[in-house]
Design an enzyme around this catalytic site. Structure first.
Site, PDB file in Angstrom:
ATOM      1  N   SER A   1       0.827  -1.210   0.000  1.00 26.55           N
ATOM      2  CA  SER A   1       0.000   0.000   0.000  1.00 26.55           C
ATOM      3  C   SER A   1       0.861   1.260   0.000  1.00 26.55           C
ATOM      4  CB  SER A   1      -0.851   0.050   1.269  1.00 26.55           C
ATOM      5  OG  SER A   1      -1.733  -1.026   1.326  1.00 26.55           O
TER       6      SER A   1
ATOM      7  N   ASN B   1      -3.644   5.892  -2.532  1.00 25.60           N
ATOM      8  CA  ASN B   1      -3.363   5.992  -1.085  1.00 25.60           C
ATOM      9  C   ASN B   1      -2.726   7.319  -0.691  1.00 25.60           C
ATOM     10  OD1 ASN B   1      -4.548   3.619  -0.474  1.00 25.60           O
ATOM     11  ND2 ASN B   1      -2.673   2.422  -0.352  1.00 25.60           N
TER      12      ASN B   1
ATOM     13  N   GLU C   1      -3.469  -0.378  -9.748  1.00 27.92           N
ATOM     14  CA  GLU C   1      -2.399   0.581 -10.066  1.00 27.92           C
ATOM     15  C   GLU C   1      -1.168  -0.237 -10.456  1.00 27.92           C
ATOM     16  OE1 GLU C   1      -3.265   4.402  -7.189  1.00 27.92           O
ATOM     17  OE2 GLU C   1      -2.327   2.662  -6.275  1.00 27.92           O
TER      18      GLU C   1
ATOM     19  N   HIS D   1      -0.943  -2.903  -7.478  1.00 32.40           N
ATOM     20  CA  HIS D   1      -1.707  -2.532  -6.287  1.00 32.40           C
ATOM     21  C   HIS D   1      -3.206  -2.678  -6.543  1.00 32.40           C
ATOM     22  CE1 HIS D   1      -2.965   0.627  -3.125  1.00 32.40           C
ATOM     23  NE2 HIS D   1      -2.739  -0.526  -2.536  1.00 32.40           N
TER      24      HIS D   1
HETATM   25  N1  CAA Z   1     -17.246 -11.814  -3.641  1.00 30.77           N
HETATM   26  C1  CAA Z   1     -18.299 -11.916  -4.466  1.00 30.77           C
HETATM   27  N2  CAA Z   1     -19.394 -11.167  -4.379  1.00 30.77           N
HETATM   28  C2  CAA Z   1     -19.434 -10.262  -3.401  1.00 30.77           C
HETATM   29  C3  CAA Z   1     -18.365 -10.092  -2.482  1.00 30.77           C
HETATM   30  C4  CAA Z   1     -17.251 -10.925  -2.638  1.00 30.77           C
HETATM   31  N3  CAA Z   1     -16.174 -10.842  -1.843  1.00 30.77           N
HETATM   32  N4  CAA Z   1     -18.706  -9.118  -1.613  1.00 30.77           N
HETATM   33  C5  CAA Z   1     -19.920  -8.692  -1.966  1.00 30.77           C
HETATM   34  N5  CAA Z   1     -20.362  -9.377  -3.045  1.00 30.77           N
HETATM   35  C6  CAA Z   1     -21.622  -9.186  -3.759  1.00 30.77           C
HETATM   36  C7  CAA Z   1     -22.804  -9.163  -2.790  1.00 30.77           C
HETATM   37  O1  CAA Z   1     -23.338 -10.446  -2.616  1.00 30.77           O
HETATM   38  C8  CAA Z   1     -23.775  -8.217  -3.464  1.00 30.77           C
HETATM   39  O2  CAA Z   1     -24.524  -8.936  -4.420  1.00 30.77           O
HETATM   40  P1  CAA Z   1     -26.047  -8.474  -4.769  1.00 30.77           P
HETATM   41  O3  CAA Z   1     -25.921  -7.142  -5.452  1.00 30.77           O
HETATM   42  O4  CAA Z   1     -26.505  -9.564  -5.668  1.00 30.77           O
HETATM   43  O5  CAA Z   1     -26.747  -8.427  -3.446  1.00 30.77           O
HETATM   44  C9  CAA Z   1     -22.874  -7.250  -4.239  1.00 30.77           C
HETATM   45  O6  CAA Z   1     -21.597  -7.888  -4.366  1.00 30.77           O
HETATM   46  C10 CAA Z   1     -22.706  -5.956  -3.496  1.00 30.77           C
HETATM   47  O7  CAA Z   1     -22.359  -6.302  -2.139  1.00 30.77           O
HETATM   48  P2  CAA Z   1     -22.778  -5.433  -0.886  1.00 30.77           P
HETATM   49  O8  CAA Z   1     -24.260  -5.166  -0.895  1.00 30.77           O
HETATM   50  O9  CAA Z   1     -22.147  -5.992   0.341  1.00 30.77           O
HETATM   51  O10 CAA Z   1     -21.994  -4.203  -1.350  1.00 30.77           O
HETATM   52  P3  CAA Z   1     -22.222  -2.698  -1.278  1.00 30.77           P
HETATM   53  O11 CAA Z   1     -23.043  -2.236  -2.411  1.00 30.77           O
HETATM   54  O12 CAA Z   1     -22.596  -2.314   0.123  1.00 30.77           O
HETATM   55  O13 CAA Z   1     -20.699  -2.285  -1.574  1.00 30.77           O
HETATM   56  C11 CAA Z   1     -18.384  -2.128  -1.195  1.00 30.77           C
HETATM   57  C12 CAA Z   1     -19.652  -2.848  -0.824  1.00 30.77           C
HETATM   58  C13 CAA Z   1     -18.015  -2.437  -2.670  1.00 30.77           C
HETATM   59  C14 CAA Z   1     -17.293  -2.639  -0.282  1.00 30.77           C
HETATM   60  C15 CAA Z   1     -18.631  -0.592  -1.080  1.00 30.77           C
HETATM   61  O14 CAA Z   1     -19.097  -0.307   0.220  1.00 30.77           O
HETATM   62  C16 CAA Z   1     -17.395   0.198  -1.346  1.00 30.77           C
HETATM   63  O15 CAA Z   1     -17.020   0.454  -2.494  1.00 30.77           O
HETATM   64  N6  CAA Z   1     -16.707   0.635  -0.256  1.00 30.77           N
HETATM   65  C17 CAA Z   1     -15.468   1.386  -0.370  1.00 30.77           C
HETATM   66  C18 CAA Z   1     -14.336   0.434  -0.586  1.00 30.77           C
HETATM   67  C19 CAA Z   1     -13.038   1.144  -0.800  1.00 30.77           C
HETATM   68  O16 CAA Z   1     -12.926   2.363  -0.792  1.00 30.77           O
HETATM   69  N7  CAA Z   1     -12.000   0.330  -1.014  1.00 30.77           N
HETATM   70  C20 CAA Z   1     -10.655   0.815  -1.140  1.00 30.77           C
HETATM   71  C21 CAA Z   1      -9.948   0.637   0.185  1.00 30.77           C
HETATM   72  S1  CAA Z   1      -8.325   1.312   0.166  1.00 30.77           S
HETATM   73  C22 CAA Z   1      -7.419   0.117  -0.570  1.00 30.77           C
HETATM   74  O17 CAA Z   1      -7.867  -0.929  -0.917  1.00 30.77           O
HETATM   75  C23 CAA Z   1      -5.982   0.452  -0.788  1.00 30.77           C
HETATM   76  C24 CAA Z   1      -5.037   0.190   0.297  1.00 30.77           C
HETATM   77  O18 CAA Z   1      -3.861  -0.051  -0.017  1.00 30.77           O
HETATM   78  C25 CAA Z   1      -5.378   0.280   1.737  1.00 30.77           C
HETATM   79  P1  NAD Z   2      -3.612  -9.574   6.022  1.00 28.63           P
HETATM   80  O1  NAD Z   2      -3.002  -9.440   7.373  1.00 28.63           O
HETATM   81  O2  NAD Z   2      -5.076  -9.788   5.886  1.00 28.63           O
HETATM   82  O3  NAD Z   2      -2.899 -10.771   5.221  1.00 28.63           O
HETATM   83  C1  NAD Z   2      -1.522 -10.976   5.163  1.00 28.63           C
HETATM   84  C2  NAD Z   2      -1.294 -12.483   5.061  1.00 28.63           C
HETATM   85  O4  NAD Z   2       0.060 -12.724   4.742  1.00 28.63           O
HETATM   86  C3  NAD Z   2      -1.599 -13.227   6.368  1.00 28.63           C
HETATM   87  O5  NAD Z   2      -2.576 -14.224   6.106  1.00 28.63           O
HETATM   88  C4  NAD Z   2      -0.260 -13.832   6.769  1.00 28.63           C
HETATM   89  O6  NAD Z   2      -0.365 -15.118   7.340  1.00 28.63           O
HETATM   90  C5  NAD Z   2       0.462 -13.900   5.438  1.00 28.63           C
HETATM   91  N1  NAD Z   2       1.920 -13.860   5.541  1.00 28.63           N
HETATM   92  C6  NAD Z   2       2.676 -13.038   6.327  1.00 28.63           C
HETATM   93  N2  NAD Z   2       3.995 -13.293   6.102  1.00 28.63           N
HETATM   94  C7  NAD Z   2       4.057 -14.285   5.173  1.00 28.63           C
HETATM   95  C8  NAD Z   2       5.113 -14.970   4.527  1.00 28.63           C
HETATM   96  N3  NAD Z   2       6.389 -14.657   4.789  1.00 28.63           N
HETATM   97  N4  NAD Z   2       4.804 -15.938   3.619  1.00 28.63           N
HETATM   98  C9  NAD Z   2       3.517 -16.245   3.328  1.00 28.63           C
HETATM   99  N5  NAD Z   2       2.469 -15.602   3.906  1.00 28.63           N
HETATM  100  C10 NAD Z   2       2.729 -14.641   4.815  1.00 28.63           C
HETATM  101  O7  NAD Z   2      -3.144  -8.266   5.212  1.00 28.63           O
HETATM  102  P2  NAD Z   2      -3.800  -7.614   3.910  1.00 28.63           P
HETATM  103  O8  NAD Z   2      -4.768  -6.578   4.321  1.00 28.63           O
HETATM  104  O9  NAD Z   2      -4.203  -8.701   2.977  1.00 28.63           O
HETATM  105  O10 NAD Z   2      -2.530  -6.849   3.321  1.00 28.63           O
HETATM  106  C11 NAD Z   2      -1.568  -7.504   2.535  1.00 28.63           C
HETATM  107  C12 NAD Z   2      -0.812  -6.475   1.714  1.00 28.63           C
HETATM  108  O11 NAD Z   2      -1.721  -5.803   0.834  1.00 28.63           O
HETATM  109  C13 NAD Z   2      -0.132  -5.383   2.540  1.00 28.63           C
HETATM  110  O12 NAD Z   2       1.057  -5.013   1.906  1.00 28.63           O
HETATM  111  C14 NAD Z   2      -1.163  -4.256   2.497  1.00 28.63           C
HETATM  112  O13 NAD Z   2      -0.605  -2.987   2.714  1.00 28.63           O
HETATM  113  C15 NAD Z   2      -1.667  -4.389   1.074  1.00 28.63           C
HETATM  114  N6  NAD Z   2      -3.002  -3.846   0.833  1.00 28.63           N
HETATM  115  C16 NAD Z   2      -3.956  -3.907   1.799  1.00 28.63           C
HETATM  116  C17 NAD Z   2      -5.221  -3.399   1.534  1.00 28.63           C
HETATM  117  C18 NAD Z   2      -6.320  -3.449   2.568  1.00 28.63           C
HETATM  118  O14 NAD Z   2      -7.344  -2.785   2.380  1.00 28.63           O
HETATM  119  N7  NAD Z   2      -6.185  -4.193   3.629  1.00 28.63           N
HETATM  120  C19 NAD Z   2      -5.505  -2.845   0.277  1.00 28.63           C
HETATM  121  C20 NAD Z   2      -4.495  -2.838  -0.714  1.00 28.63           C
HETATM  122  C21 NAD Z   2      -3.231  -3.322  -0.417  1.00 28.63           C
END
Ligand code: CAA
Ligand code: NAD
Length: 297
Positions: free
Chosen positions: A127, A198, A160, A148
């Protein structure tokens, strides 16, 4: 594209989703976890998600129940799980999705560099950490990219694709084509902190936590304000629970270390306190909010 067999290291929140979309894209996939119980957990989530997608395509009139079930079974058959890293040796692409800790990631890539065939492309789903640092550790920086994905991987449409100064053009093109074959829209980005999403999103989440700390508004009101005021699907506090408080803390702490004078990267005290208490968000059932499975209570 020469990529046929894909390895994913880490089958947690992100890894299981990457394994699934790669298999849906027609690739053979090896999912590697540190321990059997985590591997079993990740594969169980994939089974549940494939069943949900099949159910949804029947409900939406896109497939018959038999066709949807057959497609899910074919996808699942392309996935094998292992706790042995050696199974990655002949993969064409290995994507890392383990804990957000740079030293642990660098050590993994050092080992993978020695283990995998010379043509294997390496990618990190980090991330926030510099792709360049991991590329260097792998010993093959020219065959290294950032890939990503976003959470939840099955539903979010973006990937990304990050290139460093050393990434070869062909490697970058193959990584991009792979992301698109997984059903994602790919955007290109240089190796900058947080890439595109991010760099904008995490300081916004941190600012919302600081607002909560100051008592400016409740968590519910901050989230409602951003959902209804900006049309976001989730507010920033709920999103932090969704991403994982531990992962969010690792991201912000990593940046604070690298950029100590940038206030947008300062760590919210509340985030640190909740992580200390083991309240990691959705994954532990308690963060800023209470969770039952994937749903906020
Ligand atoms: N697999 C398959 N189907 C799934 C599923 C999964 N894992 N999760 C949900 N579904 C299906 C559901 O069954 C549902 O189906 P129906 O329309 O037939 O009912 C449909 O997908 C929509 O599900 P929800 O009703 O639970 O979903 P929602 O409309 O409330 O949306 C969400 C859920 C997509 C998560 C939405 O809330 C959203 O976009 N949230 C923001 C997420 C976001 O910003 N993500 C980025 C995080 S940051 C990041 O990722 C980067 C990082 O490095 C940290
Ligand atoms: P998580 O804690 O859910 O999963 C990480 C997994 O890696 C765990 O199941 C752990 O057992 C496994 N693991 C740790 N060390 C290991 C090794 N040496 N060999 C094999 N498996 C190992 O974490 P996450 O949220 O899935 O995040 C994973 C990566 O993705 C991070 O770099 C995070 O920043 C990035 N990421 C996270 C998100 C998010 O929304 N959580 C979104 C995008 C990217």
């Amino acid at each position: 594209m020469t990529i046929q067999k894909v390895g994913v290291v880490g089958c947690g929140l992100m890894g299981h989703g990457i394994v699934q979309v790669a298999a849906q894209g027609g690739f053979q996939v090896v999912a590697v976890e540190a321990e059997q119980k985590f591997l079993d957990g990740g594969l169980a989530r994939i089974d549940k998600s494939l069943a949900k997608l099949a159910e949804k395509s029947v409900k939406d009139g896109k497939a018959t129940a038999e066709a949807a079930q057959a497609k899910a079974s074919e996808t699942r058959a392309r996935i094998v799980g292992s706790t042995d890293r050696k199974t990655l040796a002949d993969c064409d692409l290995v994507i890392e999705a383990i804990v957000e800790n740079l030293d642990v990631k660098k050590q993994l890539f050092k080992e993978l560099g020695a283990l995998c065939k010379p043509s294997t492309i390496f990618a990190s789903n980090t991330s926030s950490f510099p792709i360049t640092d991991m590329a260097q550790a792998s010993g093959r920086p020219e065959r290294f990219v950032g890939l990503h994905f976003f959470n939840p991987v099955q539903l979010m449409k973006l990937v990304e694709v990050v290139r460093t100064a050393k990434t070869e053009d062909d490697v970058f093109a193959q990584a991009r084509a792979f992301g698109e074959a997984c059903g994602k829209t790919a955007v290109s980005c240089k190796d900058t902190p947080g890439f595109v999403v991010n760099r904008l999103l995490v300081p916004y989440m941190a600012e919302a936590m600081k607002m909560l700390e100051r008592g400016d508004a409740s968590a519910q009101d901050i989230d409602t304000a951003m959902k209804l005021g900006c049309g976001y699907p989730m507010g920033p506090i709920e999103l932090t629970d969704y991403v994982g408080l531990d992962t969010t803390l690792f991201i912000v702490e990593g940046w604070t270390k690298r950029y100590p004078n940038d206030p947008s990267f300062a760590v919210p005290t509340l985030l640190r306190d909740l992580v200390k208490q083991g309240k990691l968000g959705r994954k532990t059932g308690q963060g800023f909010y209470k969770w039952e499975g994937d749903k906020r209570v």
